[in-house]
Design an enzyme around this catalytic site. Structure first.
Site, PDB file in Angstrom:
ATOM      1  N   ARG A   1      17.636  31.009  58.678  1.00  0.00           N
ATOM      2  CA  ARG A   1      17.534  31.617  60.012  1.00  0.00           C
ATOM      3  C   ARG A   1      17.113  30.594  61.075  1.00  0.00           C
ATOM      4  NH1 ARG A   1      13.797  36.355  57.588  1.00  0.00           N
ATOM      5  NH2 ARG A   1      13.583  34.743  55.973  1.00  0.00           N
TER       6      ARG A   1
ATOM      7  N   ARG B   1       1.995   1.536  78.918  1.00  0.00           N
ATOM      8  CA  ARG B   1       2.654   1.422  77.614  1.00  0.00           C
ATOM      9  C   ARG B   1       1.721   0.817  76.557  1.00  0.00           C
ATOM     10  NH1 ARG B   1       7.823  -1.742  79.066  1.00  0.00           N
ATOM     11  NH2 ARG B   1       7.936  -1.831  76.783  1.00  0.00           N
TER      12      ARG B   1
ATOM     13  N   LYS C   1       2.357  -3.005  80.438  1.00  0.00           N
ATOM     14  CA  LYS C   1       2.672  -3.121  79.013  1.00  0.00           C
ATOM     15  C   LYS C   1       1.916  -4.289  78.398  1.00  0.00           C
ATOM     16  CE  LYS C   1       5.210  -5.728  76.976  1.00  0.00           C
ATOM     17  NZ  LYS C   1       6.224  -6.682  76.545  1.00  0.00           N
TER      18      LYS C   1
HETATM   19  C1  UD1 Z   1       8.333  36.809  52.352  1.00  0.00           C
HETATM   20  C2  UD1 Z   1       7.903  37.985  51.466  1.00  0.00           C
HETATM   21  C3  UD1 Z   1       7.649  39.200  52.358  1.00  0.00           C
HETATM   22  C4  UD1 Z   1       6.605  38.857  53.398  1.00  0.00           C
HETATM   23  C5  UD1 Z   1       6.995  37.611  54.199  1.00  0.00           C
HETATM   24  C6  UD1 Z   1       5.823  37.187  55.052  1.00  0.00           C
HETATM   25  C7  UD1 Z   1       8.996  37.842  49.261  1.00  0.00           C
HETATM   26  C8  UD1 Z   1      10.114  38.298  48.434  1.00  0.00           C
HETATM   27  N1  UD1 Z   1       8.956  38.291  50.512  1.00  0.00           N
HETATM   28  O1  UD1 Z   1       9.564  37.153  52.973  1.00  0.00           O
HETATM   29  O2  UD1 Z   1       7.182  40.284  51.557  1.00  0.00           O
HETATM   30  O3  UD1 Z   1       6.428  39.963  54.277  1.00  0.00           O
HETATM   31  O4  UD1 Z   1       7.315  36.529  53.305  1.00  0.00           O
HETATM   32  O5  UD1 Z   1       6.166  36.111  55.874  1.00  0.00           O
HETATM   33  O6  UD1 Z   1       8.160  37.104  48.786  1.00  0.00           O
HETATM   34  N2  UD1 Z   1      10.682  29.791  49.254  1.00  0.00           N
HETATM   35  C9  UD1 Z   1      10.758  28.908  48.201  1.00  0.00           C
HETATM   36  N3  UD1 Z   1      11.697  29.094  47.234  1.00  0.00           N
HETATM   37  C10 UD1 Z   1      12.546  30.144  47.267  1.00  0.00           C
HETATM   38  C11 UD1 Z   1      12.458  31.055  48.341  1.00  0.00           C
HETATM   39  C12 UD1 Z   1      11.510  30.856  49.320  1.00  0.00           C
HETATM   40  O7  UD1 Z   1       9.977  27.943  48.121  1.00  0.00           O
HETATM   41  O8  UD1 Z   1      13.367  30.243  46.334  1.00  0.00           O
HETATM   42  C13 UD1 Z   1       9.651  29.554  50.282  1.00  0.00           C
HETATM   43  C14 UD1 Z   1      10.236  29.346  51.647  1.00  0.00           C
HETATM   44  O9  UD1 Z   1      10.417  27.954  51.901  1.00  0.00           O
HETATM   45  C15 UD1 Z   1       9.167  29.929  52.576  1.00  0.00           C
HETATM   46  C16 UD1 Z   1       8.464  30.962  51.699  1.00  0.00           C
HETATM   47  O10 UD1 Z   1       8.848  30.712  50.377  1.00  0.00           O
HETATM   48  O11 UD1 Z   1       8.235  28.955  52.991  1.00  0.00           O
HETATM   49  C17 UD1 Z   1       8.836  32.391  52.070  1.00  0.00           C
HETATM   50  O12 UD1 Z   1      10.236  32.545  51.979  1.00  0.00           O
HETATM   51  P1  UD1 Z   1      11.043  33.339  53.077  1.00  0.00           P
HETATM   52  O13 UD1 Z   1      12.488  33.328  52.717  1.00  0.00           O
HETATM   53  O14 UD1 Z   1      10.661  32.935  54.425  1.00  0.00           O
HETATM   54  O15 UD1 Z   1      10.488  34.844  52.791  1.00  0.00           O
HETATM   55  P2  UD1 Z   1      10.496  36.078  53.773  1.00  0.00           P
HETATM   56  O16 UD1 Z   1      11.852  36.671  53.814  1.00  0.00           O
HETATM   57  O17 UD1 Z   1       9.877  35.726  55.043  1.00  0.00           O
HETATM   58 CA    CA Z   2       9.144  33.786  55.951  1.00  0.00          CA
END
Ligand code: UD1
Ligand code: CA
Length: 469
Positions: free
Chosen positions: A15, A331, A349
């Protein structure tokens, strides 16, 4: 109690629409994941492990050597991400804090309170939640009639009724480490995204008969950053916190929306920051200074009582009671003494400038050693570059340089000497002497009349920009 932390930072961050890792995007001057690391350090999580994958080299570079990394080769969901840390967690018996790398606003106060609740309550896990004004996109905490958490449901998988729940999952948890490992081994990917959700561990722990605690905090602390709109909102919230701290310490800030201060900056009391001020890196500002409007200082040290207006200064030190700007550029490697004036369209500088020296207008001072009480006339230029090499210009105490002078370096102007306006100085000037290096003036009397060159004023045409607005 043994407290360690697992941070999820492997995701692609679709996103955000970026060529880089989402978690290295900067809010209020610091990468998102570095905010998380800092909060964890302040919360006493000695060991931190980061789950990395997408653009992992960028995440490793911003976090450095003090933390551990585990690779998640394919990003199969948050549950799968934490599972990658299993070798690091096995054999531990205390608390594992799990956080997403995209939640920069969580504070150490909240994290410590959640850990305290976890310690006291004999919980299998504690979830940090918040009431969101608009919970869309977040996982929701589903509770039974008695208020006990039953499960967490993702927005995409939620029923209409569940979607109306405003209590959101921050994705920040404290888990009893062996229970986390046991639950992670049993999650599946039967959901709309076909991902292994970390949130499912909560339902599994409840089924196993464990209690789940909830620590409710302000929504702003729990906000995740998924796109550029949320990134700018996070930046504003973090920056406002920094501004608040400085205001509480006696700094006057006219407009916190138009003033950006890095976390690492120090500012003395009774200093005033005007709109458009940007303070970065290791900048230190003394007391009673006036900074701005529209001024950017990067790694700059500014003494007490100095004012800087509409200017840029970087990797330099400026003494006390100096007047800088408007429109000055200081600078790197410049050291200005006390009571120095650097004025409009003056660039400095790699130069040292002694106390009470002044360059008020249209001047370039580069690779120069300038003594005390030196006056640079308007349009003085140190000609320090011959196309291949840089050379030094040495200007001793009390030298007066007339306007529009060129100082061809290497050259030395000795103490108490004068340079006549319009000179091009190529040789050293001895002390107490005047150097004049310009051609003699010729006057042709009555030339305008004999050549018929008498001039009259032109009319000003209307400004045509109006047509393009
Ligand atoms: C997640 C939570 C949601 C919560 C929200 C809060 C889950 C399934 N959902 O959703 O309940 O309300 O955060 O902000 O946990 N990441 C990995 N590996 C992966 C997938 C994600 O390391 O395979 C990391 C991403 O880099 C990120 C974090 O996990 O930093 C959260 O992932 P993201 O896809 O942003 O989750 P949300 O859809 O926001
Ligand atoms: Ca998130």
């Amino acid at each position: 109690m043994d407290v360690c932390a697992v941070v999820m930072a492997a995701g692609e961050g679709k996103r955000m629409n970026t060529n880089h890792s989402k978690v290295v995007q900067r809010a209020a001057g610091k990468p998102l994941v570095s905010w998380v690391a800092k909060t964890l350090r302040e919360s006493g999580a000695k060991e931190q492990v980061y789950i990395v994958g997408h653009k992992q080299e960028e995440v490793r570079a911003v976090l450095g050597e003090d933390v551990a990394f585990v690779l998640q080769e394919k990003q199969l969901g948050t549950g799968h991400a934490v599972l990658q840390a299993a070798p690091f967690l096995e054999g531990r018996n205390g608390c594992t804090i799990v956080l997403p790398g995209d939640a920069p606003m969580i504070t150490s106060e909240t994290l410590c309170s959640a850990i305290t609740l976890f310690e006291k309550g004999e919980y299998g896990a504690v979830v940090v939640s918040a009431e969101a004004p608009n919970p869309k996109g977040y996982g929701r905490l589903v509770r039974d009639e008695e208020g006990n958490v039953v499960k967490i449901v993702e927005d995409r998988d939620a029923s209409e009724e569940e979607k109306s729940i405003r209590e959101i999952n921050s994705s920040i948890y404290c888990f009893r480490t062996p229970l986390l490992l046991s639950a992670l081994g049993r999650i599946d990917a039967k959901n709309s995204q076909k991902e292994y959700y970390l949130t499912d561990t909560i339902e599994i722990l409840i089924r196993d008969g464990h209690k789940i605690g909830v620590y409710i905090t302000d929504f702003d602390e729990t906000r995740g950053v998924n796109d550029h709109v949320e990134l700018q909102e996070a930046g504003k919230i973090l920056n406002r916190r920094i501004c608040m701290r400085h205001m509480q310490n006696g700094v006057q800030i006219l407009d916190t929306n138009a003033t950006w201060i890095d976390e690492s900056v120090a500012i003395g009391r009774d200093s005033i920051l005007l709109p458009g001020t940007i303070l970065r890196g290791s900048t230190v500002i003394g007391q009673e200074c006036i900074i701005g409007e529209n001024t950017r200082l990067v790694d700059a040290v500014i003494g007490d009582g100095t004012t800087i207006e509409n200017s840029v200064a970087r990797e330099c030190s400026i003494g006390k009671n100096c007047r800088i700007g408007p429109y000055s550029h200081i600078r790197p490697d410049s050291i200005l003494g006390d009571n120095v004036t650097v004025g409009a369209f003056v660039e400095v500088k790699n130069s040292v400038i002694g106390d009470y020296s002044r360059a008020r207008h249209l001047t370039y001072i580069g690779d120069a050693q300038v003594g005390k009480n030196v006056n640079f006339g308007c349009g003085t230029v140190t000609c320090n570059y011959d196309g291949l090499d840089k050379s030094a210009c040495i200007i001793k105490d009390n030298v007066f340089i007339g306007g529009n002078s060129n100082l061809i370096s290497p050259v030395t102007l000795n103490e108490n000497s004068y340079v006549a306006a319009g000179s091009t100085i190529t040789d050293d000037v001895p002390e107490l002497s005047l150097a004049i290096a310009r051609s003699q003036q010729i006057v042709k009397e009555n030339w305008v009349v004999t050549k018929n060159r008498l001039r009259s004023a032109n009319l000003i045409q209307p400004d045509r920009r109006r047509e393009g607005v």
